[in-house]
Design an enzyme around this catalytic site. Structure first.
Site, mmCIF file in Angstrom:
data_model
loop_
_atom_site.group_PDB
_atom_site.id
_atom_site.type_symbol
_atom_site.label_atom_id
_atom_site.label_comp_id
_atom_site.label_asym_id
_atom_site.label_seq_id
_atom_site.Cartn_x
_atom_site.Cartn_y
_atom_site.Cartn_z
ATOM 1 N N ASP A 61 0.774 -1.205 0.070
ATOM 2 C CA ASP A 61 0.175 0.104 -0.166
ATOM 3 C C ASP A 61 0.741 1.330 -0.193
ATOM 4 O O ASP A 61 1.906 1.268 0.226
ATOM 5 C CB ASP A 61 -0.840 -0.086 1.262
ATOM 6 C CG ASP A 61 -1.739 1.211 1.297
ATOM 7 O OD1 ASP A 61 -2.259 1.602 0.185
ATOM 8 O OD2 ASP A 61 -1.996 1.602 2.391
ATOM 9 N N SER A 62 0.343 2.298 -0.123
ATOM 10 C CA SER A 62 1.072 3.490 -0.152
ATOM 11 C C SER A 62 1.357 3.836 1.093
ATOM 12 O O SER A 62 2.238 4.783 1.548
ATOM 13 C CB SER A 62 0.119 4.740 -0.675
ATOM 14 O OG SER A 62 -0.948 4.999 0.138
ATOM 15 N N TYR A 91 -0.513 8.213 -2.810
ATOM 16 C CA TYR A 91 -0.546 7.829 -4.196
ATOM 17 C C TYR A 91 -1.661 8.644 -4.882
ATOM 18 O O TYR A 91 -1.586 8.713 -6.246
ATOM 19 C CB TYR A 91 -0.998 6.297 -4.366
ATOM 20 C CG TYR A 91 0.358 5.265 -4.071
ATOM 21 C CD1 TYR A 91 1.502 5.883 -3.639
ATOM 22 C CD2 TYR A 91 0.364 4.016 -4.485
ATOM 23 C CE1 TYR A 91 2.415 5.243 -3.469
ATOM 24 C CE2 TYR A 91 1.420 3.240 -4.227
ATOM 25 C CZ TYR A 91 2.508 3.552 -3.751
ATOM 26 O OH TYR A 91 3.489 2.983 -3.490
ATOM 27 N N GLY A 92 -2.743 8.922 -4.163
ATOM 28 C CA GLY A 92 -4.007 9.463 -4.796
ATOM 29 C C GLY A 92 -3.832 10.770 -5.577
ATOM 30 O O GLY A 92 -4.613 10.968 -6.384
ATOM 31 N N CYS A 116 -4.580 -1.618 -1.675
ATOM 32 C CA CYS A 116 -4.739 -0.062 -2.178
ATOM 33 C C CYS A 116 -5.607 0.227 -3.367
ATOM 34 O O CYS A 116 -5.407 -0.352 -4.357
ATOM 35 C CB CYS A 116 -3.262 0.644 -2.322
ATOM 36 S SG CYS A 116 -3.153 2.283 -2.848
ATOM 37 N N ASN A 117 -6.817 0.761 -3.319
ATOM 38 C CA ASN A 117 -7.567 1.120 -4.253
ATOM 39 C C ASN A 117 -6.901 1.931 -5.478
ATOM 40 O O ASN A 117 -7.278 1.739 -6.433
ATOM 41 C CB ASN A 117 -8.764 1.941 -3.527
ATOM 42 C CG ASN A 117 -9.647 1.328 -2.837
ATOM 43 O OD1 ASN A 117 -10.597 0.645 -3.032
ATOM 44 N ND2 ASN A 117 -9.281 1.212 -1.304
ATOM 45 N N THR A 118 -6.143 2.820 -5.081
ATOM 46 C CA THR A 118 -5.546 3.695 -6.232
ATOM 47 C C THR A 118 -4.465 3.040 -6.725
ATOM 48 O O THR A 118 -4.606 3.118 -8.200
ATOM 49 C CB THR A 118 -4.580 5.008 -5.158
ATOM 50 O OG1 THR A 118 -5.604 5.655 -4.310
ATOM 51 C CG2 THR A 118 -4.326 5.960 -6.211
ATOM 52 N N CYS A 141 -10.748 3.727 -0.015
ATOM 53 C CA CYS A 141 -9.496 3.779 0.264
ATOM 54 C C CYS A 141 -8.981 2.993 1.522
ATOM 55 O O CYS A 141 -9.959 2.931 2.406
ATOM 56 C CB CYS A 141 -9.128 5.137 0.572
ATOM 57 S SG CYS A 141 -7.465 5.572 1.039
ATOM 58 N N THR A 142 -7.908 2.189 1.546
ATOM 59 C CA THR A 142 -7.642 1.240 2.574
ATOM 60 C C THR A 142 -7.394 1.833 3.834
ATOM 61 O O THR A 142 -7.428 1.250 4.864
ATOM 62 C CB THR A 142 -6.833 0.045 2.152
ATOM 63 O OG1 THR A 142 -5.507 0.956 1.627
ATOM 64 C CG2 THR A 142 -7.263 -0.829 0.925
HETATM 65 N N1 DGL Z 1 -4.655 3.352 1.010
HETATM 66 C C1 DGL Z 1 -4.597 3.876 -0.319
HETATM 67 C C2 DGL Z 1 -5.915 3.568 -1.308
HETATM 68 O O1 DGL Z 1 -6.558 2.747 -0.963
HETATM 69 C C3 DGL Z 1 -4.293 5.267 -0.285
HETATM 70 C C4 DGL Z 1 -4.041 6.120 -1.207
HETATM 71 C C5 DGL Z 1 -3.340 7.087 -1.383
HETATM 72 O O2 DGL Z 1 -1.951 7.055 -0.899
HETATM 73 O O3 DGL Z 1 -3.549 8.431 -1.610
HETATM 74 O O4 DGL Z 1 -6.224 4.260 -2.193
#
Ligand code: DGL
Length: 277
Positions: free
Chosen positions: A24-25, A56-57, A87-89, A197-198
């Site tokens: 994940d980010s 990441y978003g 991570c969804n992004t 978003c996780t």
């Molecule tokens: N946990 C990431 C997600 O699910 C966070 C994204 C981010 O870093 O902006 O999107």
């Protein structure tokens, strides 16, 4: 079990004790990791928190793909048998690229629009996700497919991930952002809020307080764990059910304090390392 019988089973069932990899980010994907180790207690795991590059978003699709490639190669080099893009992004921007370039199963996570749309009685749902997720082609495709007769209120959660990464879960800044983002959704009479978003499952108590009990919050941690189990089974990749030490290794490329705190009560057999990757 006798030695030869054990060898026989090992050969026939092609069990695999290599770790499950997750990335994940930052620390948010531990909301998925927790569900995975609960459902699959015989599995070793390696988790990468790329906090140095969070959020990441706010990045371009090209940058998100490049970071996902870096994380994937690190996990493959560590011998992972499957990778969960926690991570969804990263999923919505990079999973197609990863699947077509690496010969290893990938599990992704996307905002759970489908169940929310199917369960909605008011015909209105809210989606809180990053800009990177909301602007992705994969999100657009899923949203178009399942929300034809549904009002969907999309909200970019800008600013939430950095506050969570800084450990400011109960700060007035975070409460203010959440209220600004979520309160207007009540004017549309939403009855479900999808957490896209996780990182956001760590905000569920605050979110529920703002939206009230009548709005159901949907997060996908458990569904991702179930899907991981199914894919491991299908590919003969489950670990052996034998008495042996299970290890969880978590790597973070910035300070580990917030990560340590957020999972302090989860799994005693874990090691957290501050490391470049
Ligand atoms: N946990 C990431 C997600 O699910 C966070 C994204 C981010 O870093 O902006 O999107």
């Amino acid at each position: 079990m006798g030695f030869f019988l054990h060898l026989y089973f090992k050969k026939t069932l092609k069990l695999n004790n290599q770790p499950i990899g997750l990335f994940d980010s930052g620390i948010g994907g531990t909301s998925i990791w927790k569900e995975v180790i609960k459902l699959l207690p015989n599995e070793n795991t390696i988790y990468l928190a790329d906090s140095k590059n969070a959020p990441y978003g706010e990045k371009t699709a090209e940058d998100i793909i490049a970071l996902s490639v870096k994380n994937t190669e690190y996990l493959i080099a560590k011998g992972c048998k499957i990778i969960i893009v926690a991570c969804n992004t990263a999923t919505t921007n990079a999973i197609d690229y990863l699947r077509s370039n690496y010969n290893i199963p990938f599990i992704g996570i996307e905002p759970a629009i489908k169940p929310a749309a199917l369960l909605s009685k008011t015909g209105a749902i809210g989606i809180l996700a990053t800009k990177g997720t909301l602007s992705s082609k994969l999100f657009e495709k899923t949203a178009n497919e399942y929300t034809k007769n549904i009002t969907k209120i999309e909200q970019d959660g800008e600013g939430l991930v950095p506050l969570i990464e800084a450990g400011k879960l109960n700060s007035p800044e975070l409460a203010h952002l959440l209220t600004t983002y979520l309160k207007p959704m009540l004017n549309f009479n939403i009855d479900h809020l999808v957490l896209g978003c996780t990182h956001y499952p760590y905000l569920i108590p605050q979110i529920q307080q703002i939206l009230g009990e009548q709005v159901k919050i949907i997060d996908s941690g458990e569904a991702v764990a179930k899907q991981t189990k199914a894919v491991l089974e299908r590919n003969n990749l489950l670990a052996e059910i034998m008495p042996r030490k299970i290890k969880h290794q978590l790597y973070i490329n910035s300070s580990k304090t917030v990560l340590e705190n957020i999972i302090a009560t989860v799994a005693t057999n874990k090691d957290i390392f501050e490391q470049e990757f």
